[in-house]
Design a protein around this motif. Sequence first.
Motif, PDB file in Angstrom:
ATOM      1  N   VAL A  84      56.250  43.092  61.093  1.00  0.00           N
ATOM      2  CA  VAL A  84      55.861  41.714  60.728  1.00  0.00           C
ATOM      3  C   VAL A  84      54.597  41.816  59.884  1.00  0.00           C
ATOM      4  O   VAL A  84      53.571  42.333  60.352  1.00  0.00           O
ATOM      5  CB  VAL A  84      55.632  40.820  61.966  1.00  0.00           C
ATOM      6  N   GLY A  85      54.680  41.365  58.636  1.00  0.00           N
ATOM      7  CA  GLY A  85      53.569  41.503  57.676  1.00  0.00           C
ATOM      8  C   GLY A  85      53.997  42.442  56.560  1.00  0.00           C
ATOM      9  O   GLY A  85      54.451  43.560  56.835  1.00  0.00           O
ATOM     10  N   SER A  95      51.993  43.338  53.722  1.00  0.00           N
ATOM     11  CA  SER A  95      50.878  43.574  52.800  1.00  0.00           C
ATOM     12  C   SER A  95      51.012  44.953  52.148  1.00  0.00           C
ATOM     13  O   SER A  95      51.737  45.823  52.631  1.00  0.00           O
ATOM     14  CB  SER A  95      49.540  43.482  53.538  1.00  0.00           C
ATOM     15  N   ILE A 154      48.678  47.149  51.999  1.00  0.00           N
ATOM     16  CA  ILE A 154      48.005  48.244  52.722  1.00  0.00           C
ATOM     17  C   ILE A 154      48.700  48.614  54.026  1.00  0.00           C
ATOM     18  O   ILE A 154      48.475  49.685  54.542  1.00  0.00           O
ATOM     19  CB  ILE A 154      46.491  47.991  52.960  1.00  0.00           C
ATOM     20  N   ILE A 161      55.786  35.750  55.748  1.00  0.00           N
ATOM     21  CA  ILE A 161      55.636  34.310  55.871  1.00  0.00           C
ATOM     22  C   ILE A 161      56.962  33.575  55.598  1.00  0.00           C
ATOM     23  O   ILE A 161      57.275  32.579  56.248  1.00  0.00           O
ATOM     24  CB  ILE A 161      54.464  33.813  54.964  1.00  0.00           C
ATOM     25  N   VAL A 163      49.563  41.097  60.891  1.00  0.00           N
ATOM     26  CA  VAL A 163      49.431  39.794  60.244  1.00  0.00           C
ATOM     27  C   VAL A 163      47.980  39.305  60.243  1.00  0.00           C
ATOM     28  O   VAL A 163      47.426  38.933  59.213  1.00  0.00           O
ATOM     29  CB  VAL A 163      50.368  38.743  60.920  1.00  0.00           C
ATOM     30  N   GLY A 164      47.351  39.319  61.425  1.00  0.00           N
ATOM     31  CA  GLY A 164      45.992  38.780  61.531  1.00  0.00           C
ATOM     32  C   GLY A 164      45.999  37.358  62.073  1.00  0.00           C
ATOM     33  O   GLY A 164      45.183  36.541  61.663  1.00  0.00           O
ATOM     34  N   LYS A 165      46.943  37.086  62.999  1.00  0.00           N
ATOM     35  CA  LYS A 165      46.988  35.768  63.666  1.00  0.00           C
ATOM     36  C   LYS A 165      47.166  35.999  65.155  1.00  0.00           C
ATOM     37  O   LYS A 165      48.242  36.449  65.601  1.00  0.00           O
ATOM     38  CB  LYS A 165      48.157  34.934  63.126  1.00  0.00           C
ATOM     39  N   LEU A 203      50.459  35.312  67.571  1.00  0.00           N
ATOM     40  CA  LEU A 203      51.634  34.995  66.727  1.00  0.00           C
ATOM     41  C   LEU A 203      52.930  35.419  67.434  1.00  0.00           C
ATOM     42  O   LEU A 203      53.934  34.716  67.390  1.00  0.00           O
ATOM     43  CB  LEU A 203      51.519  35.696  65.362  1.00  0.00           C
ATOM     44  N   GLY A 241      47.100  44.062  64.230  1.00  0.00           N
ATOM     45  CA  GLY A 241      46.212  42.907  64.012  1.00  0.00           C
ATOM     46  C   GLY A 241      44.855  43.034  64.686  1.00  0.00           C
ATOM     47  O   GLY A 241      44.740  43.622  65.759  1.00  0.00           O
ATOM     48  N   ASN A 263      41.791  40.321  65.529  1.00  0.00           N
ATOM     49  CA  ASN A 263      41.339  38.922  65.462  1.00  0.00           C
ATOM     50  C   ASN A 263      40.199  38.714  66.443  1.00  0.00           C
ATOM     51  O   ASN A 263      40.240  39.218  67.560  1.00  0.00           O
ATOM     52  CB  ASN A 263      42.491  37.986  65.872  1.00  0.00           C
ATOM     53  N   VAL A 270      45.404  51.140  67.107  1.00  0.00           N
ATOM     54  CA  VAL A 270      45.550  51.660  65.740  1.00  0.00           C
ATOM     55  C   VAL A 270      44.178  51.938  65.095  1.00  0.00           C
ATOM     56  O   VAL A 270      44.009  52.931  64.380  1.00  0.00           O
ATOM     57  CB  VAL A 270      46.341  50.646  64.866  1.00  0.00           C
ATOM     58  N   THR A 289      42.830  54.982  62.353  1.00  0.00           N
ATOM     59  CA  THR A 289      42.803  54.716  60.913  1.00  0.00           C
ATOM     60  C   THR A 289      41.680  55.498  60.233  1.00  0.00           C
ATOM     61  O   THR A 289      41.895  56.151  59.211  1.00  0.00           O
ATOM     62  CB  THR A 289      42.665  53.196  60.655  1.00  0.00           C
TER      63      THR A 289
END
Length: 279
Positions: free
Chosen positions: A160-161, A163, A165, A186, A208-210, A213, A229, A231, A260, A264
């Motif tokens: 999910v996501g 992006s 990166i 989205i 995602v960063g929500k 979600l 994510g 947040n 994660v 990284t």
Amino acid sequence: MAKLLEGKVVAERIKEQIKKDVAVLKIKPVLASVMVGENAGAETYVKSQKKNAENLGIEYQFHKLAADTSESALVEFIQKLNADKTVNGIIIQMPLPAQIDYKKISQHILPQKDIEGMHPANIGKIVFGKAIILPCTPAAVMELLKETGVDLYGKEVVIVGHSEIVGKPLALLLLEKFATVTVCHIGTSKAGKLEEHVRKAEILIVAVGKAGLIKGDLVKEGAIVIDVGINRVADKIVGDVEFEAAEKRASYITPVPGGVGPLTVTMLMRNLVEAAKSQ
Ligand code: NDP
């Protein structure tokens, strides 16, 4: 109850290997880190990178440029680092001031020194299964999956996501392992189809960063859940997945923080050593 997939534990093991690799290099590898302007968040990140680098025998060279540095002046600075034979890897700290476009800038870093793995040449190599320098977060996710011992061949993986990166390069890395990959974004949510995809995931990766979600009760029994994510909610850091409910259904799950994230930065250091080896 799920087993915790802790990035720190995996990172420690990889760091031991990095130290061995550094020891056989004839040079002390140098990471040049460039920051434009002031940013408290980025400075914390820089401190952690510096500490990580130095513990591994890597020299961390920090360059701070004025907040009003123009795009062309930054490109010129990068070109100097490209030409400097003592510099093995370059990283540009985010965020950049409004007058600078990261996408344009990242293309000026020599692919051999692009230790974030975001130069189009490095991303392109992933398509052909020939990448040496992988984008750090997707590489961290792949290491965590390896840790579970799961055979990715034919597995239903839902990301999910999408992006640049995280989601997109990760999908390519998983395809390379013959996973069946679905990438949601989205558009999937707006079409009301996110839940049906999440429910079928044997491996669920969310970036995602929500917060909240992904409802925990959507997680398939026995699934592996990797929550990328980050947040901030009421002074706490949480992921995108409802952890407590998901933990009851999953076989493995990453905590946030501690999943994660710690891996990284280790991937960044591994990329630096790989870059130094190939130069
Ligand atoms: P981006 O904002 O670049 O991407 C977010 C993605 O989520 C986009 O593809 C977006 O789609 C999609 N999205 C947004 N809302 C929804 C929704 N309701 N349903 C489905 N998809 C949705 O973020 P990043 O990829 O940079 O980062 C994602 C998260 O991961 C952040 O919390 C970030 O802090 C964290 N992160 C963590 C790292 C780590 O080391 N642990 C490293 C990098 C990131 P669209 O673009 O179409 O709107």
